[in-house]
Design an enzyme around this catalytic site. Structure first.
Site, PDB file in Angstrom:
ATOM      1  N   SER B  60       0.867  -1.173   0.000  1.00 16.62           N
ATOM      2  CA  SER B  60       0.000   0.000   0.000  1.00 16.62           C
ATOM      3  C   SER B  60       0.901   1.219   0.000  1.00 16.62           C
ATOM      4  O   SER B  60       1.861   1.274   0.769  1.00 16.62           O
ATOM      5  CB  SER B  60      -0.867  -0.042   1.258  1.00 16.62           C
ATOM      6  OG  SER B  60      -1.842   0.960   1.239  1.00 16.62           O
ATOM      7  N   GLU B  67      -0.204  19.545  -5.109  1.00 15.55           N
ATOM      8  CA  GLU B  67      -1.661  19.734  -5.218  1.00 15.55           C
ATOM      9  C   GLU B  67      -2.468  18.448  -5.315  1.00 15.55           C
ATOM     10  O   GLU B  67      -3.694  18.509  -5.400  1.00 15.55           O
ATOM     11  CB  GLU B  67      -2.043  20.623  -6.418  1.00 15.55           C
ATOM     12  CG  GLU B  67      -1.445  22.012  -6.326  1.00 15.55           C
ATOM     13  CD  GLU B  67      -1.898  22.925  -7.449  1.00 15.55           C
ATOM     14  OE1 GLU B  67      -2.940  22.646  -8.043  1.00 15.55           O
ATOM     15  OE2 GLU B  67      -1.213  23.928  -7.695  1.00 15.55           O
ATOM     16  N   SER B  68      -1.828  17.265  -5.369  1.00 19.83           N
ATOM     17  CA  SER B  68      -2.621  16.054  -5.578  1.00 19.83           C
ATOM     18  C   SER B  68      -1.820  14.817  -5.169  1.00 19.83           C
ATOM     19  O   SER B  68      -0.855  14.928  -4.423  1.00 19.83           O
ATOM     20  CB  SER B  68      -3.093  15.992  -7.025  1.00 19.83           C
ATOM     21  OG  SER B  68      -2.012  16.222  -7.897  1.00 19.83           O
ATOM     22  N   HIS B  73      -2.683   0.159  -4.148  1.00 20.05           N
ATOM     23  CA  HIS B  73      -2.915  -0.887  -3.166  1.00 20.05           C
ATOM     24  C   HIS B  73      -2.926  -2.183  -3.975  1.00 20.05           C
ATOM     25  O   HIS B  73      -3.680  -2.287  -4.950  1.00 20.05           O
ATOM     26  CB  HIS B  73      -4.241  -0.667  -2.434  1.00 20.05           C
ATOM     27  CG  HIS B  73      -4.361   0.715  -1.844  1.00 20.05           C
ATOM     28  ND1 HIS B  73      -3.552   1.157  -0.809  1.00 20.05           N
ATOM     29  CD2 HIS B  73      -5.134   1.776  -2.182  1.00 20.05           C
ATOM     30  CE1 HIS B  73      -3.854   2.422  -0.538  1.00 20.05           C
ATOM     31  NE2 HIS B  73      -4.811   2.818  -1.353  1.00 20.05           N
ATOM     32  N   CYS B  88      -3.849  17.923 -10.685  1.00 21.06           N
ATOM     33  CA  CYS B  88      -4.444  19.239 -10.872  1.00 21.06           C
ATOM     34  C   CYS B  88      -3.523  20.044 -11.791  1.00 21.06           C
ATOM     35  O   CYS B  88      -2.318  19.840 -11.796  1.00 21.06           O
ATOM     36  CB  CYS B  88      -4.563  19.962  -9.537  1.00 21.06           C
ATOM     37  SG  CYS B  88      -5.518  19.038  -8.322  1.00 21.06           S
TER      38      CYS B  88
END
Lengths: 139, 139
Positions: B60, B67-68, B73, B88
């Site tokens: 994981s 910004e992002s 997983h 973004c």
């Protein structure tokens, strides 16, 4: 060969929160506290957090929980916060967590899509499916 | 009042990768390297990484970019990896990144949904929309 089944390997809630309080969603410390509390209310175990400010006034952050994650990216200038709650297993009540977070952001409404991840019909070809709805909140 | 417009505040790719190489997607170090390289190929600036193993053999991890974020997983026992590329701005080529990651995982096929986040028609009520497609890869 496996028998036919419709297992899935995660639930992922995509949330657009509108009408949020700019003071709350521009404050890195408050946003981090809200997301960590949301994870705890959902019953998730927090493994790591990473939050930072981004220009002009936004906050971006991820809470890594066991097997999955919670994230937010906020635009205080638009009163908008994007939230993701990705959970695996049956122990976590994601809806309890993200409803807390959306209300703590001061949102007036939100659009929510629940994506069921990793659906297997028995052939180990994985796909996802969607359900979308909207919620209004008292100001 | 703002004029009518259809701005958006992010592109979020939800990817289910099937037929992945269990040796690759069970190796925390390799998975982290693949996700970080995917971020770099996409042109994103890496701000933080958090990867860990989860039982019985999964990985994981989250790469926080400006910004992002990018996350994965994995379930090696099913040859399955879930990937998210949330970006973004116009500077990042998310598709270049996640195609690299899916192929590096050794996937034979994937289902991809592009979610346009934070769409505003001018009333500051934000919503998202979807486009879904499938890709096959050479083994």
């Amino acid at each position: 060969m496996p028998e036919e089944k419709h297992n899935s390997l995660g639930h992922h809630y995509i949330v657009e929160a509108s009408g949020c309080d700019p003071k709350v969603i521009s404050d890195v410390s408050q946003v981090q506290q809200i997301l960590v509390k949301a994870a705890e209310l959902a019953g998730a175990k927090v493994r790591a957090v990473s939050f930072h400010a981004f220009p002009p006034t936004g906050v971006s952050g991820v809470v890594v929980i066991s097997e999955s994650h919670i994230s937010t990216h906020t635009w205080p200038e638009y009163g908008y916060g994007a939230l993701d709650f990705y959970t695996c297993g049956e122990q976590v009540d994601a809806e309890k967590g993200f409803f807390y977070a959306v209300e703590a952001f001061g949102a007036s409404s939100s659009q929510i899509t629940e994506i069921t991840r990793g659906i297997d019909e028995g052939d180990q070809i994985y796909f996802h499916s969607f359900v979308t709805w909207e919620e209004e909140f008292k100001g």
